[in-house]
Scaffold this active site. Structure first.
Site, PDB file in Angstrom:
ATOM      1  N   GLY A  11       0.799  -1.204  -0.036  1.00  0.00           N
ATOM      2  CA  GLY A  11       0.034   0.016   0.187  1.00  0.00           C
ATOM      3  C   GLY A  11       0.857   1.130   0.011  1.00  0.00           C
ATOM      4  O   GLY A  11       1.917   1.312   0.788  1.00  0.00           O
ATOM      5  N   ARG A  72       1.413  -5.049  -5.940  1.00  0.00           N
ATOM      6  CA  ARG A  72       1.395  -6.055  -5.240  1.00  0.00           C
ATOM      7  C   ARG A  72       2.146  -7.378  -6.217  1.00  0.00           C
ATOM      8  O   ARG A  72       1.602  -7.169  -7.557  1.00  0.00           O
ATOM      9  CB  ARG A  72       0.095  -6.803  -4.492  1.00  0.00           C
ATOM     10  CG  ARG A  72       0.010  -5.468  -3.473  1.00  0.00           C
ATOM     11  CD  ARG A  72      -1.427  -5.783  -2.721  1.00  0.00           C
ATOM     12  NE  ARG A  72      -1.167  -5.181  -1.335  1.00  0.00           N
ATOM     13  CZ  ARG A  72      -1.748  -3.837  -1.273  1.00  0.00           C
ATOM     14  NH1 ARG A  72      -2.477  -3.278  -2.199  1.00  0.00           N
ATOM     15  NH2 ARG A  72      -1.548  -3.350   0.132  1.00  0.00           N
ATOM     16  N   ASP A 103       3.721  -4.687   6.466  1.00  0.00           N
ATOM     17  CA  ASP A 103       3.980  -5.586   7.055  1.00  0.00           C
ATOM     18  C   ASP A 103       4.061  -6.943   5.957  1.00  0.00           C
ATOM     19  O   ASP A 103       5.117  -7.714   6.023  1.00  0.00           O
ATOM     20  CB  ASP A 103       2.464  -5.980   7.942  1.00  0.00           C
ATOM     21  CG  ASP A 103       2.715  -7.269   8.691  1.00  0.00           C
ATOM     22  OD1 ASP A 103       3.283  -6.972   9.714  1.00  0.00           O
ATOM     23  OD2 ASP A 103       2.412  -8.305   8.366  1.00  0.00           O
ATOM     24  N   SER A 105       5.315  -6.287   3.031  1.00  0.00           N
ATOM     25  CA  SER A 105       6.479  -5.973   2.081  1.00  0.00           C
ATOM     26  C   SER A 105       7.748  -6.436   2.979  1.00  0.00           C
ATOM     27  O   SER A 105       8.848  -7.041   2.402  1.00  0.00           O
ATOM     28  CB  SER A 105       6.692  -4.422   1.829  1.00  0.00           C
ATOM     29  OG  SER A 105       5.557  -4.290   1.111  1.00  0.00           O
ATOM     30  N   THR A 126       3.431   2.918   5.666  1.00  0.00           N
ATOM     31  CA  THR A 126       2.010   2.501   5.760  1.00  0.00           C
ATOM     32  C   THR A 126       1.343   3.535   6.696  1.00  0.00           C
ATOM     33  O   THR A 126       1.928   3.882   7.724  1.00  0.00           O
ATOM     34  CB  THR A 126       1.954   1.132   6.385  1.00  0.00           C
ATOM     35  OG1 THR A 126       0.447   0.909   6.719  1.00  0.00           O
ATOM     36  CG2 THR A 126       2.730   0.743   7.679  1.00  0.00           C
ATOM     37  N   ASP A 128      -1.080   2.732   8.308  1.00  0.00           N
ATOM     38  CA  ASP A 128      -1.955   2.141   9.479  1.00  0.00           C
ATOM     39  C   ASP A 128      -0.984   2.087  10.626  1.00  0.00           C
ATOM     40  O   ASP A 128      -1.607   1.745  11.513  1.00  0.00           O
ATOM     41  CB  ASP A 128      -2.203   0.684   8.927  1.00  0.00           C
ATOM     42  CG  ASP A 128      -2.842   0.705   7.577  1.00  0.00           C
ATOM     43  OD1 ASP A 128      -3.656   1.398   7.154  1.00  0.00           O
ATOM     44  OD2 ASP A 128      -2.410  -0.521   6.891  1.00  0.00           O
ATOM     45  N   ASP A 130       0.792   0.309  11.738  1.00  0.00           N
ATOM     46  CA  ASP A 130       0.856  -1.339  12.487  1.00  0.00           C
ATOM     47  C   ASP A 130       2.194  -1.944  12.391  1.00  0.00           C
ATOM     48  O   ASP A 130       1.951  -3.446  12.612  1.00  0.00           O
ATOM     49  CB  ASP A 130      -0.271  -2.003  11.868  1.00  0.00           C
ATOM     50  CG  ASP A 130      -0.169  -2.099  10.406  1.00  0.00           C
ATOM     51  OD1 ASP A 130       0.818  -1.479   9.820  1.00  0.00           O
ATOM     52  OD2 ASP A 130      -0.791  -3.017   9.764  1.00  0.00           O
ATOM     53  N   ARG A 155     -18.518  17.297  10.385  1.00  0.00           N
ATOM     54  CA  ARG A 155     -19.109  18.100  11.595  1.00  0.00           C
ATOM     55  C   ARG A 155     -20.054  19.280  11.189  1.00  0.00           C
ATOM     56  O   ARG A 155     -21.081  19.206  11.789  1.00  0.00           O
ATOM     57  CB  ARG A 155     -18.121  18.503  12.639  1.00  0.00           C
ATOM     58  CG  ARG A 155     -18.623  18.877  13.749  1.00  0.00           C
ATOM     59  CD  ARG A 155     -19.102  18.150  14.726  1.00  0.00           C
ATOM     60  NE  ARG A 155     -18.138  17.260  15.795  1.00  0.00           N
ATOM     61  CZ  ARG A 155     -18.620  16.360  16.550  1.00  0.00           C
ATOM     62  NH1 ARG A 155     -19.934  16.021  16.700  1.00  0.00           N
ATOM     63  NH2 ARG A 155     -17.648  15.813  17.190  1.00  0.00           N
ATOM     64  N   MET A 170      -9.360   3.949   7.353  1.00  0.00           N
ATOM     65  CA  MET A 170      -8.499   2.880   7.251  1.00  0.00           C
ATOM     66  C   MET A 170      -7.569   2.525   8.310  1.00  0.00           C
ATOM     67  O   MET A 170      -7.967   2.871   9.635  1.00  0.00           O
ATOM     68  CB  MET A 170      -7.637   3.127   6.111  1.00  0.00           C
ATOM     69  CG  MET A 170      -8.362   3.283   4.607  1.00  0.00           C
ATOM     70  SD  MET A 170      -6.989   3.518   3.452  1.00  0.00           S
ATOM     71  CE  MET A 170      -7.925   3.000   1.889  1.00  0.00           C
ATOM     72  N   ARG A 172      -6.306  -1.059   8.278  1.00  0.00           N
ATOM     73  CA  ARG A 172      -6.368  -2.726   8.127  1.00  0.00           C
ATOM     74  C   ARG A 172      -6.850  -3.178   9.649  1.00  0.00           C
ATOM     75  O   ARG A 172      -8.026  -2.922   9.827  1.00  0.00           O
ATOM     76  CB  ARG A 172      -4.997  -3.049   7.919  1.00  0.00           C
ATOM     77  CG  ARG A 172      -4.952  -4.535   7.096  1.00  0.00           C
ATOM     78  CD  ARG A 172      -4.059  -4.772   6.146  1.00  0.00           C
ATOM     79  NE  ARG A 172      -3.002  -4.395   6.082  1.00  0.00           N
ATOM     80  CZ  ARG A 172      -1.797  -4.734   5.326  1.00  0.00           C
ATOM     81  NH1 ARG A 172      -2.053  -5.489   4.287  1.00  0.00           N
ATOM     82  NH2 ARG A 172      -0.494  -4.171   5.465  1.00  0.00           N
ATOM     83  N   GLU A 223     -11.931   0.478   9.539  1.00  0.00           N
ATOM     84  CA  GLU A 223     -12.127  -0.779   8.706  1.00  0.00           C
ATOM     85  C   GLU A 223     -11.481  -2.010   9.268  1.00  0.00           C
ATOM     86  O   GLU A 223     -10.605  -2.044   9.621  1.00  0.00           O
ATOM     87  CB  GLU A 223     -11.734  -0.562   7.338  1.00  0.00           C
ATOM     88  CG  GLU A 223      -9.950  -0.409   7.406  1.00  0.00           C
ATOM     89  CD  GLU A 223      -9.800  -0.514   6.061  1.00  0.00           C
ATOM     90  OE1 GLU A 223     -10.055  -0.394   4.995  1.00  0.00           O
ATOM     91  OE2 GLU A 223      -8.223  -0.951   6.082  1.00  0.00           O
ATOM     92  N   GLN A 255      -7.490   8.845   1.931  1.00  0.00           N
ATOM     93  CA  GLN A 255      -6.648   8.915   3.026  1.00  0.00           C
ATOM     94  C   GLN A 255      -5.363   8.494   2.776  1.00  0.00           C
ATOM     95  O   GLN A 255      -4.246   8.591   3.429  1.00  0.00           O
ATOM     96  CB  GLN A 255      -7.186   7.972   4.036  1.00  0.00           C
ATOM     97  CG  GLN A 255      -8.366   8.349   5.025  1.00  0.00           C
ATOM     98  CD  GLN A 255      -9.230   6.786   5.528  1.00  0.00           C
ATOM     99  OE1 GLN A 255      -8.812   6.609   6.739  1.00  0.00           O
ATOM    100  NE2 GLN A 255      -9.932   5.961   4.795  1.00  0.00           N
TER     101      GLN A 255
HETATM  102  P1  ADP Z   1       1.886  -3.983   2.617  1.00  0.00           P
HETATM  103  O1  ADP Z   1       3.421  -4.103   2.558  1.00  0.00           O
HETATM  104  O2  ADP Z   1       1.493  -2.952   2.489  1.00  0.00           O
HETATM  105  O3  ADP Z   1       1.484  -4.889   4.026  1.00  0.00           O
HETATM  106  P2  ADP Z   1       1.173  -6.422   0.796  1.00  0.00           P
HETATM  107  O4  ADP Z   1       0.864  -7.230   2.223  1.00  0.00           O
HETATM  108  O5  ADP Z   1       0.275  -6.376  -0.253  1.00  0.00           O
HETATM  109  O6  ADP Z   1       1.607  -4.991   1.393  1.00  0.00           O
HETATM  110  O7  ADP Z   1       2.663  -6.885   0.328  1.00  0.00           O
HETATM  111  C1  ADP Z   1       3.279  -6.436  -0.725  1.00  0.00           C
HETATM  112  C2  ADP Z   1       4.053  -7.215  -1.330  1.00  0.00           C
HETATM  113  O8  ADP Z   1       4.987  -8.339  -0.504  1.00  0.00           O
HETATM  114  C3  ADP Z   1       3.334  -8.585  -1.993  1.00  0.00           C
HETATM  115  O9  ADP Z   1       2.706  -8.339  -3.012  1.00  0.00           O
HETATM  116  C4  ADP Z   1       4.449  -9.519  -2.250  1.00  0.00           C
HETATM  117  O10 ADP Z   1       5.137  -9.340  -3.381  1.00  0.00           O
HETATM  118  C5  ADP Z   1       5.368  -9.218  -0.789  1.00  0.00           C
HETATM  119  N1  ADP Z   1       5.091 -10.268   0.086  1.00  0.00           N
HETATM  120  C6  ADP Z   1       3.951 -10.149   1.238  1.00  0.00           C
HETATM  121  N2  ADP Z   1       3.909 -11.401   1.786  1.00  0.00           N
HETATM  122  C7  ADP Z   1       5.056 -12.153   1.461  1.00  0.00           C
HETATM  123  C8  ADP Z   1       5.351 -13.421   1.664  1.00  0.00           C
HETATM  124  N3  ADP Z   1       5.022 -14.100   2.761  1.00  0.00           N
HETATM  125  N4  ADP Z   1       6.554 -13.931   1.067  1.00  0.00           N
HETATM  126  C9  ADP Z   1       7.050 -13.241  -0.147  1.00  0.00           C
HETATM  127  N5  ADP Z   1       6.679 -12.023  -0.139  1.00  0.00           N
HETATM  128  C10 ADP Z   1       5.781 -11.574   0.350  1.00  0.00           C
END
Ligand code: ADP
Length: 323
Positions: A11, A72, A103, A105, A126, A128, A130, A155, A170, A172, A223, A255
């Site tokens: 994201g 992604r 998380d 990435s 991010t 978020d 988080d 408001r 947002m 997550r 959300e 956002q």
């Molecule tokens: P964010 O980083 O915002 O949490 P995503 O959860 O969509 O976003 O993860 C972004 C990218 O990171 C995924 O599209 C993928 O390429 C890589 N990724 C996420 N989880 C894994 C995993 N368990 N193993 C390998 N690559 C991952």
């Protein structure tokens, strides 16, 4: 390490550009070569990689989004995909990676660093907030301010019509944006995934008739599958208390946008410079965070899949101040 690759993944978040600028400039300052990798891990797999000079990151500190684009990448979640990514990296002469993302990435970075001998440094990017081990993440403060701006406007109309608004934000599965957004905007309540007791609070609050002295009410809902979202609460209230004039606003992707706040630009600049310090010191497989105004190195295993706690006193502050 002679050449670093930099990418933004998952994201997008305001301040990612400030981080790209910081990493690029700090690397060049320290005599390293920099390559920009486009569309997150996808660019690593497809070889969308370009050398970055200092001027490639000119005039971007104030821009939302990410000039490197983000995506992604399903392929990177497979060992075959990661092998292609590694081969492309080597072909380009990249010998360390800086990953700006959330998380997911950083999970990808942790796995990649385990399989191949590549130093990976993560930056928390991010809205978020988080990620464990850093007080805030790049983009969070900007998103919070965007929420304030929106809620202030809601408001005005809520008060004019004496309505009850459920505003979905947002986050997550984290309630940082919702809870702090509620405190900062003077909302009456926040429904967040971390504390289900807030639902009881809402019930109590509705039963009490929103206090006679108030002529509008705003409830911020995070959300999340755990809360069910703003629609869910609005339906419930409409069915049980038809006397209330209920409306829902889902803030959605606005956002994610906008020019980053001073806080996010400074955070991104510090974290970006620290990422290069970490590489120069021989650190690997850590996320850079800031805790108590000090740069910290957080091992990937700690930063990810580790619930960052919401401070209970914030919940109490909201409750006490919304009487
Ligand atoms: P964010 O980083 O915002 O949490 P995503 O959860 O969509 O976003 O993860 C972004 C990218 O990171 C995924 O599209 C993928 O390429 C890589 N990724 C996420 N989880 C894994 C995993 N368990 N193993 C390998 N690559 C991952």
């Amino acid at each position: 390490v002679k050449c670093i690759g930099i990418l933004t993944s998952g994201g997008d978040a305001p301040g990612m550009n400030a981080a790209i600028r910081a990493v690029t400039r700090a690397a060049i300052y320290n005599g390293l070569q920099v390559k920009g990798i486009y569309r997150g891990y996808r660019g690593l797999v497809t070889g969308e990689i370009k050398e970055f000079k200092s001027q490639n990151v000119s005039n971007i500190i104030q821009l939302g989004g990410t000039i490197l684009k983000t995506a992604r990448c399903q392929e990177f979640t497979t060992p075959e995909g990661r092998q292609i990514a590694y081969d492309n990296m080597k072909k380009e002469g990249i010998d360390a990676l800086v990953i700006i993302g959330g998380d997911g990435s950083l999970t990808g970075a942790r796995i990649f660093a385990q399989e191949f001998d590549v130093p990976c440094i993560g930056l928390p990017g991010t809205i978020d907030n988080d990620l464990y081990g850093t007080d805030t993440t790049i983009g969070y403060d900007t998103a919070l301010n965007t929420i304030l701006d929106a809620v202030d406007k809601i408001r005005d109309t809520a008060t004019s019509h004496e309505r009850l608004f459920f505003v979905e934000v947002m986050g997550r599965d984290a309630g940082f944006l919702a809870l702090n957004g509620a405190i900062a905007s003077g909302a009456e309540a926040a429904i967040i995934p971390e504390f289900s007791t807030e639902v009881d609070q809402l019930e109590e609050f509705i039963k009490n008739g929103f206090r006679k002295s108030k002529n509008s009410s705003i409830v911020i809902v995070a959300e999340s599958e755990l809360t069910g979202g703003a629609m869910h609460f609005a339906e419930r209230v409409k069915n049980e208390y038809p006397q209330y004039d209920v409306r829902v606003t889902i803030l959605g992707h606005l956002q994610r946008g906008g020019s980053p706040t001073a806080h996010d630009r400074i955070l991104a600049s510090r974290l970006g410079a620290a990422a290069i310090d970490a590489i120069m010191e021989g650190q690997r497989n850590v996320m850079i965070g800031i805790e108590h105004d000090e740069v910290v190195y957080v091992p990937f295993t700690k930063a990810i899949k580790n619930d960052k706690p919401i401070k209970k006193d914030l919940v109490n502050v909201l409750r006490e101040l919304s009487i």
